[in-house]
Design an enzyme around this catalytic site. Structure first.
Site, PDB file in Angstrom:
ATOM      1  N   ARG A 248       0.814  -1.228   0.000  1.00 15.53           N
ATOM      2  CA  ARG A 248       0.000   0.000   0.000  1.00 15.53           C
ATOM      3  C   ARG A 248       0.843   1.272   0.000  1.00 15.53           C
ATOM      4  NH1 ARG A 248      -4.763  -2.754   3.580  1.00 15.53           N
ATOM      5  NH2 ARG A 248      -5.947  -3.560   1.809  1.00 15.53           N
ATOM      6  N   GLU A 368      -6.453  -1.766  -4.565  1.00 12.23           N
ATOM      7  CA  GLU A 368      -5.594  -2.078  -3.401  1.00 12.23           C
ATOM      8  C   GLU A 368      -6.329  -1.789  -2.074  1.00 12.23           C
ATOM      9  OE1 GLU A 368      -2.193  -2.714  -4.793  1.00 12.23           O
ATOM     10  OE2 GLU A 368      -1.025  -2.877  -2.945  1.00 12.23           O
TER      11      GLU A 368
HETATM   12  N1  CAA Z   1      -1.579  -8.629   8.930  1.00  6.90           N
HETATM   13  C1  CAA Z   1      -1.617  -9.841   9.528  1.00  6.90           C
HETATM   14  N2  CAA Z   1      -2.782 -10.407   9.943  1.00  6.90           N
HETATM   15  C2  CAA Z   1      -3.921  -9.710   9.748  1.00  6.90           C
HETATM   16  C3  CAA Z   1      -3.936  -8.453   9.145  1.00  6.90           C
HETATM   17  C4  CAA Z   1      -2.698  -7.908   8.728  1.00  6.90           C
HETATM   18  N3  CAA Z   1      -2.632  -6.714   8.153  1.00  6.90           N
HETATM   19  N4  CAA Z   1      -5.207  -8.011   9.081  1.00  6.90           N
HETATM   20  C5  CAA Z   1      -5.976  -8.956   9.649  1.00  6.90           C
HETATM   21  N5  CAA Z   1      -5.199  -9.993  10.056  1.00  6.90           N
HETATM   22  C6  CAA Z   1      -5.622 -11.211  10.758  1.00  6.90           C
HETATM   23  C7  CAA Z   1      -6.437 -10.863  12.012  1.00  6.90           C
HETATM   24  O1  CAA Z   1      -5.590 -10.655  13.112  1.00  6.90           O
HETATM   25  C8  CAA Z   1      -7.296 -12.102  12.163  1.00  6.90           C
HETATM   26  O2  CAA Z   1      -6.492 -13.119  12.697  1.00  6.90           O
HETATM   27  P1  CAA Z   1      -7.056 -14.262  13.728  1.00  6.90           P
HETATM   28  O3  CAA Z   1      -8.030 -15.102  12.975  1.00  6.90           O
HETATM   29  O4  CAA Z   1      -5.823 -15.011  14.110  1.00  6.90           O
HETATM   30  O5  CAA Z   1      -7.702 -13.511  14.864  1.00  6.90           O
HETATM   31  C9  CAA Z   1      -7.598 -12.490  10.719  1.00  6.90           C
HETATM   32  O6  CAA Z   1      -6.525 -11.940   9.917  1.00  6.90           O
HETATM   33  C10 CAA Z   1      -8.928 -11.959  10.206  1.00  6.90           C
HETATM   34  O7  CAA Z   1      -8.894 -10.548  10.287  1.00  6.90           O
HETATM   35  P2  CAA Z   1     -10.201  -9.645  10.293  1.00  6.90           P
HETATM   36  O8  CAA Z   1     -11.196 -10.228  11.252  1.00  6.90           O
HETATM   37  O9  CAA Z   1      -9.766  -8.236  10.491  1.00  6.90           O
HETATM   38  O10 CAA Z   1     -10.764  -9.864   8.801  1.00  6.90           O
HETATM   39  P3  CAA Z   1     -12.026  -9.219   8.069  1.00  6.90           P
HETATM   40  O11 CAA Z   1     -12.722 -10.279   7.309  1.00  6.90           O
HETATM   41  O12 CAA Z   1     -12.831  -8.386   9.022  1.00  6.90           O
HETATM   42  O13 CAA Z   1     -11.378  -8.292   6.903  1.00  6.90           O
HETATM   43  C11 CAA Z   1     -10.329  -6.410   5.796  1.00  6.90           C
HETATM   44  C12 CAA Z   1     -10.392  -7.427   6.991  1.00  6.90           C
HETATM   45  C13 CAA Z   1      -9.371  -5.363   6.290  1.00  6.90           C
HETATM   46  C14 CAA Z   1     -11.678  -5.786   5.479  1.00  6.90           C
HETATM   47  C15 CAA Z   1      -9.777  -7.157   4.562  1.00  6.90           C
HETATM   48  O14 CAA Z   1     -10.729  -8.043   4.008  1.00  6.90           O
HETATM   49  C16 CAA Z   1      -9.253  -6.217   3.476  1.00  6.90           C
HETATM   50  O15 CAA Z   1      -8.137  -5.699   3.549  1.00  6.90           O
HETATM   51  N6  CAA Z   1     -10.051  -5.976   2.393  1.00  6.90           N
HETATM   52  C17 CAA Z   1      -9.576  -5.174   1.252  1.00  6.90           C
HETATM   53  C18 CAA Z   1      -9.055  -6.055   0.172  1.00  6.90           C
HETATM   54  C19 CAA Z   1      -8.072  -5.382  -0.747  1.00  6.90           C
HETATM   55  O16 CAA Z   1      -7.313  -4.507  -0.351  1.00  6.90           O
HETATM   56  N7  CAA Z   1      -8.043  -5.828  -1.998  1.00  6.90           N
HETATM   57  C20 CAA Z   1      -7.082  -5.334  -2.935  1.00  6.90           C
HETATM   58  C21 CAA Z   1      -6.878  -6.280  -4.074  1.00  6.90           C
HETATM   59  S1  CAA Z   1      -5.359  -6.032  -4.904  1.00  6.90           S
HETATM   60  C22 CAA Z   1      -5.521  -4.666  -5.862  1.00  6.90           C
HETATM   61  O17 CAA Z   1      -6.523  -4.028  -5.924  1.00  6.90           O
HETATM   62  C23 CAA Z   1      -4.255  -4.230  -6.530  1.00  6.90           C
HETATM   63  C24 CAA Z   1      -4.341  -3.863  -7.947  1.00  6.90           C
HETATM   64  O18 CAA Z   1      -5.200  -4.246  -8.713  1.00  6.90           O
HETATM   65  C25 CAA Z   1      -3.259  -3.034  -8.474  1.00  6.90           C
END
Ligand code: CAA
Length: 385
Positions: A248, A368
């Site tokens: 990011r 992203e």
């Molecule tokens: N690092 C490590 N672990 C993480 C973490 C991180 N940054 N974020 C969450 N986790 C872990 C949590 O600690 C949790 O672990 P446990 O099960 O052990 O407790 C687990 O992962 C689940 O986490 P959440 O409950 O927070 O998960 P969630 O379902 O609520 O979703 C979200 C989190 C932030 C919404 C996530 O789904 C997200 O980032 N969504 C956006 C997706 C995205 O960015 N897509 C981009 C695609 S690529 C692109 O677009 C690029 C391009 O084309 C150029």
């Protein structure tokens, strides 16, 4: 605290600036109009060491720091953010191998990318799961010593052009899991384009960043040996999140490059265009827009470098990476919209470069992780205390 680039980063910045001015900016409008993939520009960037920058030195790569990668990306994106998205998606595509792959897997899949030019794609999003990664439905069914993948990915950057793909799929598509546990079946895989059953589908006809190839990908009985799984079963979600934390800041840098270009174009136009007997830059209404652009560019760069600096020190930077991505891309949208305003009627035509900047900037708030998701990440990190 030191705000100066050292000699080697400064020289890399000059190389990237020259490449952007000489090889990217002159062809930006042409690729925007045709929507063709700029493979030759990407190859030149790779030859100069401006792409695939995160591959470690021991595998033959540059092993560039996150700060270094941001310096490069900001310069490239001044020339064209669509071409730069195609370039930096290589580092996004390879990052899961660095994050979750074993030494042997890194040697097998990354070392060849330093010898031959290879395009990579990061395959996470799906038609029904963009923001909600844990809800993804690409199915990985266990079969012998491996997996069979079935389903569809969407909005995959470099999807129709990639030689290597990092792919996220779930072992369990059932909805019986609670919201907390849905991510626990997700696995990460690496595969080549020759893998039978993997076929690029429709290319998206996008509003902006038209030089980047954005595709649907179909997986029909794609057989993958267990040796191509990155990390353990169920670790895929965390590999994806860690990857995004690390990439990011690059999006922050890309957005900063777009805003810088908007300011440069606006300053030149405001000095040259006359109204009411004087250059429009003499009017405070225009000056305020220029001043806002300049201050937001500085703030974007500082946030971006701070998050990259933390990553280079092995610190967790989820909050700062999301702040950098969110702030810089909102700032780029505002700067490019104001640039079109300063150019007036001319700004709204394709004769001038600012309408492209505005179209390109919009995507930055969406990919992203949308800026709404970035705010979710920031708020959750704040509430952890
Ligand atoms: N690092 C490590 N672990 C993480 C973490 C991180 N940054 N974020 C969450 N986790 C872990 C949590 O600690 C949790 O672990 P446990 O099960 O052990 O407790 C687990 O992962 C689940 O986490 P959440 O409950 O927070 O998960 P969630 O379902 O609520 O979703 C979200 C989190 C932030 C919404 C996530 O789904 C997200 O980032 N969504 C956006 C997706 C995205 O960015 N897509 C981009 C695609 S690529 C692109 O677009 C690029 C391009 O084309 C150029």
């Amino acid at each position: 605290m030191d705000f100066e680039l050292d000699d080697s980063l400064s020289s890399l910045q000059q190389t990237a600036r020259r490449f952007s001015d000489e090889q990217i900016a002159p062809v930006a409008a042409q690729y925007d109009a045709s929507g063709k993939f700029p493979r030759e520009v990407l190859r030149m960037a790779w030859e100069l060491g401006l792409s695939h920058t995160f591959i470690p030195e021991e595998l033959g790569g540059l092993g560039l720091s996150a700060v270094g990668a941001c310096v490069v990306v900001e310069e490239l994106s001044r020339g064209c953010s669509g071409i730069t998205t195609s370039i930096l998606s290589n580092d996004l595509g390879l990052m899961p191998i660095l994050v979750g792959g074993s030494r042997d897997q890194q040697r097998e899949w990354l070392a060849p990318c330093t010898q031959d030019f290879k395009v990579l794609a990061f395959c996470l999003s799906e038609p029904g799961a963009g923001s909600d990664v844990a809800g993804l439905q690409l199915h990985a069914e266990k079969a012998g010593n491996g997996y069979v993948l079935n389903g569809t990915k969407a909005w995959i950057t470099n999807g129709g052009e990639a030689d290597l793909f990092t792919v996220f799929a779930t072992l369990d598509r059932s909805t019986r899991h609670s919201l907390r546990d849905r991510h626990k079946g997700i696995c990460a895989f690496v595969m080549s384009r020759e893998t039978p059953g993997l076929t690029p589908g429709k290319k998206e006809d996008k509003m902006g960043q038209r030089a980047s190839d954005t595709r649907v990908l179909h997986f029909d009985d794609v057989r993958i040996p267990a040796s191509q799984r990155l990390g353990a079963e169920g670790e895929g979600f965390k590999i994806a999140m860690t990857t995004l934390d690390r990439t990011r800041p690059l999006i922050g840098a890309l957005a900063t490059g777009i805003a810088r270009r908007a300011l440069e174009e606006s300053l030149a136009y405001a000095a040259e265009r006359k109204a009411f007997g004087q250059a429009i830059g003499e009017f405070q209404a225009v000056q305020f827009m220029l001043a806002d652009m300049a201050k937001d560019i500085e703030a974007s760069r500082l946030l971006t470098f701070q998050s990259a600096w933390m990553l280079d020190r092995g610190m967790r930077a989820s909050k700062q990476s999301s702040m950098a991505k969110c702030f810089s891309t909102d700032a780029a949208m505002k700067a490019t919209t104001d640039a079109v305003q300063i150019f007036g009627g001319n700004g709204y035509t394709k004769e001038y470069p600012v309408e492209k900047l505005m179209r390109d900037a919009k995507l930055m708030q969406i990919y992203e992780g949308t800026n709404q998701i970035q705010r979710v990440v920031i708020a959750r990190e704040l509430m952890k205390g």
